[in-house]
Design an enzyme around this catalytic site. Structure first.
Site, PDB file in Angstrom:
ATOM      1  CE1 TYR A 198      38.675 -31.306  -0.715  1.00 25.43           C
ATOM      2  CE2 TYR A 198      40.789 -32.530  -1.369  1.00 25.43           C
ATOM      3  CZ  TYR A 198      39.423 -32.312  -0.847  1.00 25.43           C
ATOM      4  OH  TYR A 198      38.996 -33.650  -0.905  1.00 25.43           O
ATOM      5  CE  LYS A 206      36.559 -31.492  -3.254  1.00 27.57           C
ATOM      6  NZ  LYS A 206      37.534 -32.510  -3.952  1.00 27.57           N
TER       7      LYS A 206
END
Lengths: 292, 292, 292, 292
Positions: free
Chosen positions: B135, B164
């Site tokens: 992420y 992400k």
């Protein structure tokens, strides 16, 4: 409280397995700073890896530092917590154990509005009688405070009386000086801008450099304050490459490596932080060979 | 694990005095997300104020979420800790309680080198069998990872299998897609870029918006995936102002205010975070009046 | 004027010694663009090295382009001058020679205030009856205009009716679309964001790419407009590396090198601009071998 | 050439209708600078609106300045042209008319690579025997040169012997000083950083301020060079607000307004540049009332 000069930052040494704090070694680092003629000790700053300690470790370091310094110089406790509640609790603790001052910065996950930051400082101020140094370091704390806003807090919040500026933008210091008519004390937190910050009116320089290069920072401070500008320039450029190096290589990692190179083994910073790599260590050694 | 679609982010409601987590209200928020047809639940993300919870609260929320979702959709546990040790412990816990995936970001005080970040992910991967979503959210986490570096970690680290991306720079997604020949799944974390991210090949959209506007995000996802581009554009601009608002006003504060406006009182975020001010609440209400 | 689709940008070929413009070769480049099915020709843009031409060369290129295109498609004349007087004179000239539209950007030495930019556009608008496309490209022009400000100019200034956005920030396009309810036409000037710009509602794509890769940009435009989103994504990623390359390597240098590689020798850009170096040429050749 | 001290920048006054240069008024401005004890005159810099002059006006200003100064102090000619050919022609002209030095910056439309900038400086150096001051001002010129790169050019290019640094980043000056062991002369181009630049080793300060505040900049220079650091700090903060104002309000506009306020009407800058607005003029007047 009339603070000026060199404010020395100890690193936090760990036990062999990096799982706990080594108080004995911490005492040794504090002694090194005092021998380097620092005018105050600031525990639990960036160099002290405060962000990487557990709550009990944090309290242990704060408590030990106050006791070990034993009023030889003032002790400042750094507080950079994500929640206001935790910052308030730490401030109360600093007060209880007899620290002299708090250095408070707004550490953030979500960006904070000025209203949120103001409330944070106010809550801490209301919880303690200790003077508070407002500390602006967006590179580590993720939030930037303008000179205008920090001066507003000095004006509004009882215990907020000083500023530490670490952006490395000399214009911030001009603003603080000019807007307060030179009356709000401010301190330099950008090592490799020390010469200019002091010339621009900074009351002192917050630095971990004396852990490694003795009283050279103090000599630079004195040269500027005594108006020996040639000598100040010479002293600054003598230290400049070293000062830039410890900032850009990470304060905790580079100061810990440097202490080891000088015979004071203090181990590594806590992961994910890594110690200096061999090439960096070699470069640091070359600089220390000349400076120490 | 073949994840795609809308990944819903619950906020973390507190008790009246903000001192503890309200599990009952958390269950309610999770149910709202499930009714909004989310394809997965991601606990302890930014919207969930993970950074502001104590360790015991964090564990409580993780555990409760897994139990409450009860396999209706996969549960992803967000981990953004300052030390590798704590991230490892949290990952082990996520594994133990039966979560399906970890979303791991490098939260920083000191800027981290790629070597430090790589070691951090490796340590977490070695501690669990769960798949890891890398992420990247420099705005909150203080460290930025390039597409090239994240793909390198996907290649090197066993459990790191997805990405992400939350910078809001569509070029990052182009790079991930192009450099991996479309084979590494990536997810959009920038609400008001959802239309383009999905068109650029994102497998899904990570969002707290369904807490407030039901299945409209899911409708947008479906429109893009089904090639209804006119409808996708219409749905996106219908939600656009709202999506931009919750990002720029702070996800936790705006979603919590929105839930209250819709009759699901969940209280305020934790200080120093403040709830929306009256003008912001009014603006949010006007948007929700049209969208809901 | 109802402009949409691909707006093609010719480079400006010089004579052997780089001292004068080669009109014959310019005609050839324009023909290549028309064969690539562009919907308009934009002379004297960035790709056309307008900033590096003398005044007489500038007028020659403008005049020749209008004559050579001969109403097959509309001709847009780019104007990016440091003084308002020169911009006004160029606009009058574009009008006289029968161009269809002006693309006007504020080129700056000193940063310009919104008031200064507004006056600049107003003066040009008052000097001509031609429609004006407001062109925002801070990377080359040194000044950035917000969507809100450009829409204000569209509202206030008679001939200012369209916008070309080249920042590469998709949020700018969202703002233009949302704030004008989709009524102010805008065009994409960031080659490697074409897919998303078109999905976000751009009326067209301003690009020099058809000088080298024929009607592939037009195919992408058509795929988006016809709702073939799978095909649009495929076409975009097919061109993506090439589009990014010509932007990051310098449009004039890379398109000129590409034309030479394809057998249409057009020489180098004007100094200080340098042609692509051998490694860059090799990379470009490899991309063209696949795309052409 | 051994240049140090204050390098004064005249503005370029125009005729009533702004269509031509007023040499008589230019002579007057130059005289004001000489009375303010500047150590050199730099014509055709930013303050001189060089970017907004026609070629014939440019030559006229260069020629007149050399004749009017008449060897009382050295004359530096600023060159910031988009093409290398034009820069070379201007350099030859500066040489012919008897100027003492060239201040050369790479003005850009397309971003320039270091190779392109190096070739540009080399071509100018080969066309003249005059010493060249390398001038870095990314805010106006659109291209940034690192200290390392500028020192490389000083090393490689015969006539390139000095540097003017205008980024406002004091670290750039540290690098120039440290990497050249204090041997490459550098000059400060950021007015409101003058105190620190001089303390860091700058040989001089390039400024239009003496057009308005007489020898106060010279007094500051002398105080630093004589080691009167208290006095230097006092003089700097006395001028600080004014120095910041003329930079942030636009040098040409603010200095021209200031001259008019002081009774030396020199008209407005050339459009799109606008004169100061009434509120700015009022603020400037208040500052000049105290300083002059």
């Amino acid at each position: 409280m009339n603070l000026s000069g060199i404010i020395g930052y100890p690193v936090t040494p760990y036990s062999q397995d990096n799982k706990s704090v080594s108080l004995e070694k911490l005492g040794n680092v504090i002694d090194i700073l005092l021998e380097a003629k620092v005018d105050a000790i600031a525990a639990l700053g960036s160099a002290g890896e405060a962000a990487y300690l557990s709550e009990s470790e944090w309290r242990l370091v704060a408590d030990y530092t106050v006791k070990h310094v034993a009023n030889r110089v003032p002790v400042i406790i750094g507080i950079a917590e994500l929640t206001t509640d935790k910052a308030v609790n730490y401030a109360k603790y600093a007060d209880e154990i007899g620290a002299d001052m708090i250095m408070l910065s707004p550490f953030s996950y979500y960006k904070l509005s000025e209203e949120e930051i103001h409330s944070h400082y106010e809550a801490v101020s209301n919880a303690t009688k200790l003077p508070i140094m407002i500390y602006n370091n967006p590179a580590t704390c993720g939030v930037d405070m303008s000179p205008e806003f920090m001066l507003k807090m000095v004006n509004n919040i009882t215990n907020a009386t000083m500023i530490k500026e670490s952006t490395g933008d000399i214009q911030r210091m001009h603003k603080i000086f000019a807007l307060s008519n030179g009356k709000v004390p401010f301190f330099n937190g950008c090592n490799h801008m020390a010469l200019e910050a002091l010339n621009a009116g900074a009351n002192g320089w917050c630095t971990a450099a004396p852990c490694l290069i003795g009283d050279k920072p103090k000599q630079l401070f004195d040269a500027v304050k005594n108006g020996n500008s040639q000598e100040a320039q010479r002293l600054f450029y003598q230290q400049y490459e070293f000062l830039e190096f410890i900032v850009t290589s990470g304060l905790a990692a580079s100061v810990k490596s440097g202490l080891s190179l000088l015979g004071n083994e203090v181990g590594s910073p806590r992961k994910p932080l890594l110690p200096l790599n061999p090439a960096e260590k070699k470069r640091l050694k070359a600089m220390l060979d000349i400076l120490v």
